[in-house]
Enzyme design. Structure first.
Site, PDB file in Angstrom:
ATOM      1  N   HIS A 195     -30.911  14.369 -43.780  1.00  0.00           N
ATOM      2  CA  HIS A 195     -30.429  12.957 -44.499  1.00  0.00           C
ATOM      3  C   HIS A 195     -31.116  11.787 -44.030  1.00  0.00           C
ATOM      4  O   HIS A 195     -31.407  10.880 -44.880  1.00  0.00           O
ATOM      5  CB  HIS A 195     -28.879  12.697 -44.430  1.00  0.00           C
ATOM      6  CG  HIS A 195     -28.196  13.849 -45.177  1.00  0.00           C
ATOM      7  ND1 HIS A 195     -27.734  15.211 -44.880  1.00  0.00           N
ATOM      8  CD2 HIS A 195     -27.928  13.699 -46.659  1.00  0.00           C
ATOM      9  CE1 HIS A 195     -27.153  15.425 -46.004  1.00  0.00           C
ATOM     10  NE2 HIS A 195     -27.340  14.916 -46.916  1.00  0.00           N
TER      11      HIS A 195
ATOM     12  N   ARG B 222     -23.804   9.787 -53.254  1.00  0.00           N
ATOM     13  CA  ARG B 222     -23.216  10.471 -52.030  1.00  0.00           C
ATOM     14  C   ARG B 222     -22.085   9.661 -51.460  1.00  0.00           C
ATOM     15  O   ARG B 222     -22.510   8.882 -50.707  1.00  0.00           O
ATOM     16  CB  ARG B 222     -24.239  10.753 -50.934  1.00  0.00           C
ATOM     17  CG  ARG B 222     -25.273  11.879 -51.420  1.00  0.00           C
ATOM     18  CD  ARG B 222     -26.521  12.124 -50.188  1.00  0.00           C
ATOM     19  NE  ARG B 222     -26.996  13.339 -50.343  1.00  0.00           N
ATOM     20  CZ  ARG B 222     -28.235  13.207 -51.007  1.00  0.00           C
ATOM     21  NH1 ARG B 222     -28.747  12.246 -51.472  1.00  0.00           N
ATOM     22  NH2 ARG B 222     -28.914  14.587 -51.146  1.00  0.00           N
TER      23      ARG B 222
ATOM     24  N   ARG C 282     -20.149  12.075 -56.333  1.00  0.00           N
ATOM     25  CA  ARG C 282     -19.643  13.472 -55.876  1.00  0.00           C
ATOM     26  C   ARG C 282     -18.623  13.005 -54.765  1.00  0.00           C
ATOM     27  O   ARG C 282     -18.796  11.960 -53.975  1.00  0.00           O
ATOM     28  CB  ARG C 282     -20.994  13.896 -55.012  1.00  0.00           C
ATOM     29  CG  ARG C 282     -20.446  15.073 -53.953  1.00  0.00           C
ATOM     30  CD  ARG C 282     -21.889  15.783 -53.676  1.00  0.00           C
ATOM     31  NE  ARG C 282     -22.154  14.826 -52.327  1.00  0.00           N
ATOM     32  CZ  ARG C 282     -23.418  15.269 -51.570  1.00  0.00           C
ATOM     33  NH1 ARG C 282     -24.160  16.342 -51.950  1.00  0.00           N
ATOM     34  NH2 ARG C 282     -23.871  14.427 -50.495  1.00  0.00           N
TER      35      ARG C 282
ATOM     36  N   GLU D 248     -24.793  25.049 -54.870  1.00  0.00           N
ATOM     37  CA  GLU D 248     -25.483  24.787 -53.674  1.00  0.00           C
ATOM     38  C   GLU D 248     -25.213  25.995 -52.588  1.00  0.00           C
ATOM     39  O   GLU D 248     -25.604  26.067 -51.713  1.00  0.00           O
ATOM     40  CB  GLU D 248     -25.363  23.499 -52.834  1.00  0.00           C
ATOM     41  CG  GLU D 248     -23.780  22.888 -52.717  1.00  0.00           C
ATOM     42  CD  GLU D 248     -23.743  21.439 -52.150  1.00  0.00           C
ATOM     43  OE1 GLU D 248     -25.067  21.020 -51.849  1.00  0.00           O
ATOM     44  OE2 GLU D 248     -22.977  20.893 -52.211  1.00  0.00           O
TER      45      GLU D 248
ATOM     46  N   ASN E  29     -31.137  21.389 -51.763  1.00  0.00           N
ATOM     47  CA  ASN E  29     -31.314  21.228 -50.081  1.00  0.00           C
ATOM     48  C   ASN E  29     -30.448  22.366 -49.587  1.00  0.00           C
ATOM     49  O   ASN E  29     -30.884  22.924 -48.527  1.00  0.00           O
ATOM     50  CB  ASN E  29     -30.859  19.875 -49.787  1.00  0.00           C
ATOM     51  CG  ASN E  29     -31.419  18.794 -50.680  1.00  0.00           C
ATOM     52  OD1 ASN E  29     -32.440  19.093 -51.117  1.00  0.00           O
ATOM     53  ND2 ASN E  29     -30.985  17.609 -50.861  1.00  0.00           N
ATOM     54  N   ASP E  30     -29.057  22.548 -49.977  1.00  0.00           N
ATOM     55  CA  ASP E  30     -28.454  23.523 -49.607  1.00  0.00           C
ATOM     56  C   ASP E  30     -28.597  24.674 -49.919  1.00  0.00           C
ATOM     57  O   ASP E  30     -28.442  25.840 -49.277  1.00  0.00           O
ATOM     58  CB  ASP E  30     -26.954  23.149 -49.585  1.00  0.00           C
ATOM     59  CG  ASP E  30     -26.258  21.997 -48.434  1.00  0.00           C
ATOM     60  OD1 ASP E  30     -26.647  22.119 -47.291  1.00  0.00           O
ATOM     61  OD2 ASP E  30     -25.772  20.987 -48.992  1.00  0.00           O
TER      62      ASP E  30
ATOM     63  N   ARG F 228     -31.640  23.567 -42.720  1.00  0.00           N
ATOM     64  CA  ARG F 228     -32.387  22.524 -43.290  1.00  0.00           C
ATOM     65  C   ARG F 228     -32.937  21.521 -42.334  1.00  0.00           C
ATOM     66  O   ARG F 228     -33.736  20.783 -42.391  1.00  0.00           O
ATOM     67  CB  ARG F 228     -31.731  21.967 -44.420  1.00  0.00           C
ATOM     68  CG  ARG F 228     -30.684  21.155 -44.112  1.00  0.00           C
ATOM     69  CD  ARG F 228     -29.591  20.843 -45.319  1.00  0.00           C
ATOM     70  NE  ARG F 228     -30.117  19.547 -45.630  1.00  0.00           N
ATOM     71  CZ  ARG F 228     -29.011  18.834 -46.791  1.00  0.00           C
ATOM     72  NH1 ARG F 228     -28.145  19.708 -47.302  1.00  0.00           N
ATOM     73  NH2 ARG F 228     -29.569  17.735 -47.312  1.00  0.00           N
TER      74      ARG F 228
ATOM     75  N   CYS G 150     -29.970  17.848 -58.457  1.00  0.00           N
ATOM     76  CA  CYS G 150     -29.767  16.507 -57.562  1.00  0.00           C
ATOM     77  C   CYS G 150     -30.310  16.905 -56.078  1.00  0.00           C
ATOM     78  O   CYS G 150     -30.249  15.877 -55.255  1.00  0.00           O
ATOM     79  CB  CYS G 150     -28.303  15.893 -57.320  1.00  0.00           C
ATOM     80  SG  CYS G 150     -27.157  17.300 -56.741  1.00  0.00           S
TER      81      CYS G 150
HETATM   82  C1  PEP Z   1     -28.205  19.290 -51.979  1.00  0.00           C
HETATM   83  O1  PEP Z   1     -27.386  19.902 -50.918  1.00  0.00           O
HETATM   84  O2  PEP Z   1     -29.209  19.620 -52.393  1.00  0.00           O
HETATM   85  C2  PEP Z   1     -27.482  17.993 -52.241  1.00  0.00           C
HETATM   86  C3  PEP Z   1     -27.913  17.174 -53.084  1.00  0.00           C
HETATM   87  O3  PEP Z   1     -26.532  17.443 -51.208  1.00  0.00           O
HETATM   88  P1  PEP Z   1     -26.803  17.084 -49.868  1.00  0.00           P
HETATM   89  O4  PEP Z   1     -28.221  16.738 -49.411  1.00  0.00           O
HETATM   90  O5  PEP Z   1     -26.069  15.620 -49.711  1.00  0.00           O
HETATM   91  O6  PEP Z   1     -26.367  18.115 -48.874  1.00  0.00           O
HETATM   92 MG    MG Z   2     -25.576  19.812 -50.234  1.00  0.00          MG
END
Ligand code: PEP
Ligand code: MG
Length: 577
Positions: A191, A298, A334, A435, A458-459, A469, A506
């Site tokens: 993040h 977020r 979200r 995700e 990302n997840d 990650r 996203c």
């Molecule tokens: C993701 O997991 O791709 C996402 C957009 O959410 P975050 O990065 O906040 O986990």
């Molecule tokens: Mg996520």
């Protein structure tokens, strides 16, 4: 000495400036017996005054960059410093025990902390304990003559060096002064990296040991596009980095010409380009970068920037500000995604071996503990819905029953508000993030019940590859172009379209210039990314032909075995600089 390091290129931009080390100093000291207790009391007074002066400056900076509310924590610290009872007891201890100021301070503050922490069920007292602990550190640092790092007080051009930066550390960086940051750990989708891109601060993460090599005041040249960091660079290297910075600025100026243009491919097909935000303040950047929607808000940052759970009204104001700021364009909000690398100081989370696989996001919201917090958020969202085009999505959905439980709360709270005579829009789309691989596999069933999907790569990538990650040791497994990931994404998009629903993305992959052609080919409808990637993506899409991208993506998921093969295949279809 000139030294060169290579890390993970996490946020574009090039900078040359002095290093500012954000590492905790050694605050250990020895207890000694003193004859002159007056001198120790005087040392204490000087340290208290210096701490007070420092905190006042930090507070002012925080008010300017984050607002009054976020600065409240520093008021609490100032109150601790001015508490006559505590200061009196410290001096009393120095005199009675004939000891040094450090020992007097530590003994008394430890006692106060123990008392407050003993009041288990009172979150207010827990916070006071945390305040005293923080203030003690500051006063001790002054007594010992060492400097405590403080990102909010940086007031000259700097490059921040840290082992890791938490999202709240990152939020405190003032981009007028902080030109880049470099860390030991972290990856492109941690993040802090995502926030760096929103703040347009260059970042290189995962260098392993930058904090051990660099000293305060060393000059650093950082290239967030290539991941290169040079310590104490020569004149030639400075000139090279400066030229790279100018080239990047020139490219940005060219992309900026597309701000008000439509997002259309060379053959005239439209895709929606949206932006991800963390706070209402980010809406400005969304509009400046010509995004057509907010594809991910977020909301957990609203919780993280606060001293306690934000009230329904505070949340309503934030959501309303975003919807109004977007002037009728869609806004996907979200529901809160706490857990993983995002913690709340005032929410007692269990200590877990694997927080990313644990009690987080929707799992909290639909549990008994999270129910009231979730209902408050849903009500605030529903109330805000009359101010624009609201869409709501739930994070970390693994099971259809989890979606149904969350949707039930939405339906119940909507009915409650309507019964109370509160206006609520009747066209709010309710979707989910995809995700977790289980949801990606079962997308056809989910598609019957949700209004849309937004793929959180990302997840999704970390769970599909079983690779944290945040961990640079396994960052080679973070492979957006791996055919396994592409097949999951293809499955999700196909399932959505079969039910007449839309599919967006996203996760950071949506703004990845090598992934965009593949995603266009797979038929993704909406691409939501850091606002700063929107214009370059629009520029890229303008040059590409949809039918060609379809053929490319189709061959990638049917013929390729590795990410490298997918990228090699790109050369047959894409010819852009
Ligand atoms: C993701 O997991 O791709 C996402 C957009 O959410 P975050 O990065 O906040 O986990
Ligand atoms: Mg996520």
């Amino acid at each position: 000495m000139t030294d060169m390091l290579k890390g993970i290129a996490a946020s574009d931009g090039v900078a040359v400036a002095k290093a500012y080390l954000l590492v905790q100093p050694d605050l250990s000291f020895e207890t000694v017996t003193v004859e002159d207790t007056n001198a120790e009391e005087a040392r204490l007074d000087v340290a208290l005054q210096a701490s007070q002066d420092e905190l006042s400056v930090i507070r002012e900076n925080a008010v300017a960059s984050l607002g009054e509310e976020a600065a409240a924590v520093f008021d609490a610290h100032l109150m601790v410093l001015a508490d006559p009872e505590m200061v009196g007891q410290i001096k009393e201890t120095i005199r009675a025990k004939k000891t040094n100021a450090e020992t007097g301070l530590k003994e008394v503050t430890d006692m106060f902390i123990a008392i407050f922490e003993g009041m288990d069920d009172n979150p207010y007292m827990q916070e006071r304990a945390a305040d005293i602990r923080d203030v003690t550190k500051r006063v001790l640092a002054h007594l010992l003559g060492v400097r405590l790092p403080n990102p909010a007080a940086i007031s000259e051009e700097s490059i921040v060096i840290a082992h890791d930066l938490t999202p709240s550390d990152t939020a405190q960086l003032d981009k007028n002064f902080v030109k880049a940051f470099v860390t030991n750990i972290g990856g492109r989708t941690s993040h802090s990296a995502i926030m760096a891109r929103t703040l347009e601060i260059a970042a290189v993460l995962g260098t392993n040991n930058i904090t051990e090599i660099v000293k305060n005041g060393d000059v650093l040249a950082v290239n967030g596009i290539t991941g290169e960091v040079v310590i104490n660079p020569s004149e030639e290297i400075i000139a090279e980095f400066t030229a790279a910075g100018e080239a990047y600025a020139a490219q940005k100026a060219e992309w900026a010409l597309l701000k008000d243009a439509q997002t259309v491919t060379a053959d005239g097909k439209h895709f929606e380009l949206a932006a991800n935000i963390g706070t209402p303040k980010d809406v400005e950047g969304v509009n400046e970068n010509g995004a057509e929607a907010v594809g991910l808000y977020r909301t957990e940052f609203l919780y993280m920037d606060s001293q306690d759970f934000p009230t329904e009204d505070e949340q309503y104001q934030a959501y309303k500000a975003v919807l109004e700021g977007m002037n009728g364009k869609p806004v996907v909000v979200r529901t809160m995604d706490i857990g993983g690398d995002k913690e709340l100081p005032y929410f007692d989370m269990p200590h877990e071996m694997n927080p990313f696989l644990g009690y987080r996001a929707l799992r909290i919201s639909i549990s008994e503990t999270g129910d009231a917090m979730f209902r408050t958020q849903i009500r605030a969202l529903l109330r805000s819905s009359v101010h624009g085009q609201l869409r709501i999505m739930f994070p970390m959905v693994a099971l259809l029953t989890e979606f149904r439980a969350a949707k039930k709360v939405f339906d119940e709270e909507k009915a409650n508000l309507l019964a109370e005579g509160v206006a609520v829009a009747d066209d709010i789309q309710v979707g989910i993030m995809i995700e977790i691989p289980a949801a990606a596999m079962l997308a056809d069933q989910f598609a019957k019940e949700v209004d849309f999907f937004s793929i959180g790569t990302n997840d999704l990538i970390q769970y599909t590859m079983a690779a944290d990650r945040m961990n640079e040791q396994v960052s080679y497994l973070y492979q957006p172009y791996n055919p396994a990931i592409l097949r999951l994404i293809a499955n999700v998009i196909k399932a959505a379209h079969a039910e007449g629903k839309w599919a967006g993305m996203c996760g950071e992959m949506a703004g990845d210039q090598q992934a965009v052609p593949l995603l266009m080919g797979l038929g993704l409808d909406e691409f939501s990314m850091s606002a700063t990637s929107v214009l370059r993506t629009r520029s890229l899409m303008k040059k590409l032909d949809t039918a060609k991208m379809q053929e490319y993506a189709n061959r990638a998921i049917t013929e390729c075995g590795t990410a490298e093969e997918v990228l090699a295949l790109a050369k047959e279809y894409i010819d852009v600089d």
